[in-house]
Design a protein around this motif. Structure first.
Motif, mmCIF file in Angstrom:
data_model
loop_
_atom_site.group_PDB
_atom_site.id
_atom_site.type_symbol
_atom_site.label_atom_id
_atom_site.label_comp_id
_atom_site.label_asym_id
_atom_site.label_seq_id
_atom_site.Cartn_x
_atom_site.Cartn_y
_atom_site.Cartn_z
ATOM 1 N N GLY A 174 0.800 -1.215 0.000
ATOM 2 C CA GLY A 174 0.000 0.000 0.000
ATOM 3 C C GLY A 174 0.834 1.267 0.000
ATOM 4 O O GLY A 174 0.295 2.371 0.041
ATOM 5 N N GLY A 175 2.151 1.105 -0.061
ATOM 6 C CA GLY A 175 3.044 2.262 -0.109
ATOM 7 C C GLY A 175 3.060 2.883 -1.496
ATOM 8 O O GLY A 175 2.687 2.257 -2.487
ATOM 9 N N GLU A 176 3.527 4.121 -1.555
ATOM 10 C CA GLU A 176 3.529 4.840 -2.826
ATOM 11 C C GLU A 176 4.449 4.191 -3.856
ATOM 12 O O GLU A 176 4.086 4.065 -5.032
ATOM 13 C CB GLU A 176 3.932 6.299 -2.610
ATOM 14 N N VAL A 177 5.624 3.758 -3.437
ATOM 15 C CA VAL A 177 6.570 3.141 -4.378
ATOM 16 C C VAL A 177 5.962 1.878 -4.980
ATOM 17 O O VAL A 177 5.912 1.717 -6.203
ATOM 18 C CB VAL A 177 7.911 2.829 -3.683
ATOM 19 N N ALA A 178 5.472 0.993 -4.126
ATOM 20 C CA ALA A 178 4.884 -0.260 -4.619
ATOM 21 C C ALA A 178 3.657 0.003 -5.481
ATOM 22 O O ALA A 178 3.480 -0.617 -6.536
ATOM 23 C CB ALA A 178 4.513 -1.164 -3.445
ATOM 24 N N SER A 179 2.813 0.928 -5.055
ATOM 25 C CA SER A 179 1.601 1.244 -5.821
ATOM 26 C C SER A 179 1.930 1.749 -7.213
ATOM 27 O O SER A 179 1.279 1.379 -8.195
ATOM 28 C CB SER A 179 0.761 2.285 -5.074
ATOM 29 N N ARG A 180 2.945 2.596 -7.288
ATOM 30 C CA ARG A 180 3.335 3.121 -8.610
ATOM 31 C C ARG A 180 3.922 2.015 -9.495
ATOM 32 O O ARG A 180 3.588 1.916 -10.667
ATOM 33 C CB ARG A 180 4.296 4.293 -8.454
ATOM 34 N N PHE A 181 4.791 1.194 -8.925
ATOM 35 C CA PHE A 181 5.353 0.082 -9.702
ATOM 36 C C PHE A 181 4.249 -0.856 -10.173
ATOM 37 O O PHE A 181 4.207 -1.249 -11.339
ATOM 38 C CB PHE A 181 6.394 -0.698 -8.903
ATOM 39 N N LEU A 182 3.357 -1.231 -9.276
ATOM 40 C CA LEU A 182 2.276 -2.152 -9.630
ATOM 41 C C LEU A 182 1.327 -1.548 -10.662
ATOM 42 O O LEU A 182 0.715 -2.269 -11.444
ATOM 43 C CB LEU A 182 1.494 -2.566 -8.389
ATOM 44 N N GLY A 183 1.216 -0.223 -10.657
ATOM 45 C CA GLY A 183 0.374 0.468 -11.629
ATOM 46 C C GLY A 183 1.081 0.726 -12.952
ATOM 47 O O GLY A 183 0.538 1.397 -13.832
ATOM 48 N N GLY A 184 2.321 0.240 -13.093
ATOM 49 C CA GLY A 184 3.062 0.410 -14.339
ATOM 50 C C GLY A 184 3.774 1.751 -14.456
ATOM 51 O O GLY A 184 4.291 2.092 -15.514
ATOM 52 N N ASP A 185 3.825 2.516 -13.374
ATOM 53 C CA ASP A 185 4.442 3.839 -13.395
ATOM 54 C C ASP A 185 5.849 3.774 -12.794
ATOM 55 O O ASP A 185 6.100 4.260 -11.692
ATOM 56 C CB ASP A 185 3.564 4.835 -12.620
ATOM 57 N N GLU A 186 6.769 3.150 -13.541
ATOM 58 C CA GLU A 186 8.134 3.000 -13.033
ATOM 59 C C GLU A 186 8.806 4.357 -12.835
ATOM 60 O O GLU A 186 9.502 4.571 -11.842
ATOM 61 C CB GLU A 186 8.969 2.144 -13.995
ATOM 62 N N LYS A 187 8.577 5.276 -13.745
ATOM 63 C CA LYS A 187 9.169 6.615 -13.621
ATOM 64 C C LYS A 187 8.676 7.296 -12.340
ATOM 65 O O LYS A 187 9.461 7.875 -11.579
ATOM 66 C CB LYS A 187 8.827 7.466 -14.843
ATOM 67 N N GLY A 188 7.379 7.220 -12.091
ATOM 68 C CA GLY A 188 6.815 7.815 -10.879
ATOM 69 C C GLY A 188 7.348 7.150 -9.618
ATOM 70 O O GLY A 188 7.596 7.821 -8.605
#
Length: 171
Positions: free
Chosen positions: A148-162
């Motif tokens: 539920g962290g921001e890093v994991a959420s962004r990676f899981l959402g396909g937003d590697e740059k974010g």
């Protein structure tokens, strides 16, 4: 009262634990947690309840009695926008962020963050934001948290740059 041992390289220390103070999320009592730590021969443990430091004093005192190094922390809810924003669905969501007190200054900053989260930022959950973290970051160790962290959420959402930008900001 026994002396708190030093943590040596290679010692395992569990840094993300919820107790019954994590309402609707944690079940274990502090005594049970520390019984397990002793059984496993560990010398330190952290408490990181969701959005609260309510168990910190009990945890600290019980650790000291048992000769276990207490690491006080909190799994904060970080608002997607500002911690004071309250617009229906948009502000109901938040990221998880694990914060640990490195020293007494960090403990005082955790108290400030927890208080502001409850008094000013409460919207479904007690929330903080990046502005508050910039003000009250000294003495804190920040972990990326769970899924539920921001890093994991962004990676899981396909937003590697974010995700990489998020890591850079917290670094």
């Amino acid at each position: 009262m026994s002396e708190t041992p030093e943590i040596k390289k290679g010692d395992f220390v569990h840094l993300h634990n919820h107790t019954h103070y994590s309402l609707l999320d944690g079940l274990q009592k502090i005594d049970g947690l520390l019984d397990q730590v002793e059984e496993l021969g560990q010398h330190a443990v952290a408490i990181t309840d969701h959005g609260t430091l309510s168990g910190a004093i009990e945890f600290y005192k019980e650790c000291k009695k048992r000769g276990i190094k207490p690491i006080i922390g909190m799994e904060a809810y970080v608002a997607l926008r500002k911690h004071i924003d309250r617009e229906t669905k948009q502000d109901r969501d938040s990221y998880h962020l694990t914060l640990l007190a490195k020293n007494y200054e960090g403990y005082k900053n955790l108290i400030k963050l927890s208080t502001k989260a409850c008094l000013d930022g409460f919207y479904y959950k007690p929330r903080i934001d990046r502005d508050l973290l910039e003000i009250y970051h000294k003495g804190l160790i920040c972990l990326s948290g769970c899924v539920g962290g921001e890093v994991a959420s962004r990676f899981l959402g396909g937003d590697e740059k974010g995700a990489r930008e998020t890591i850079a900001w917290y670094s």
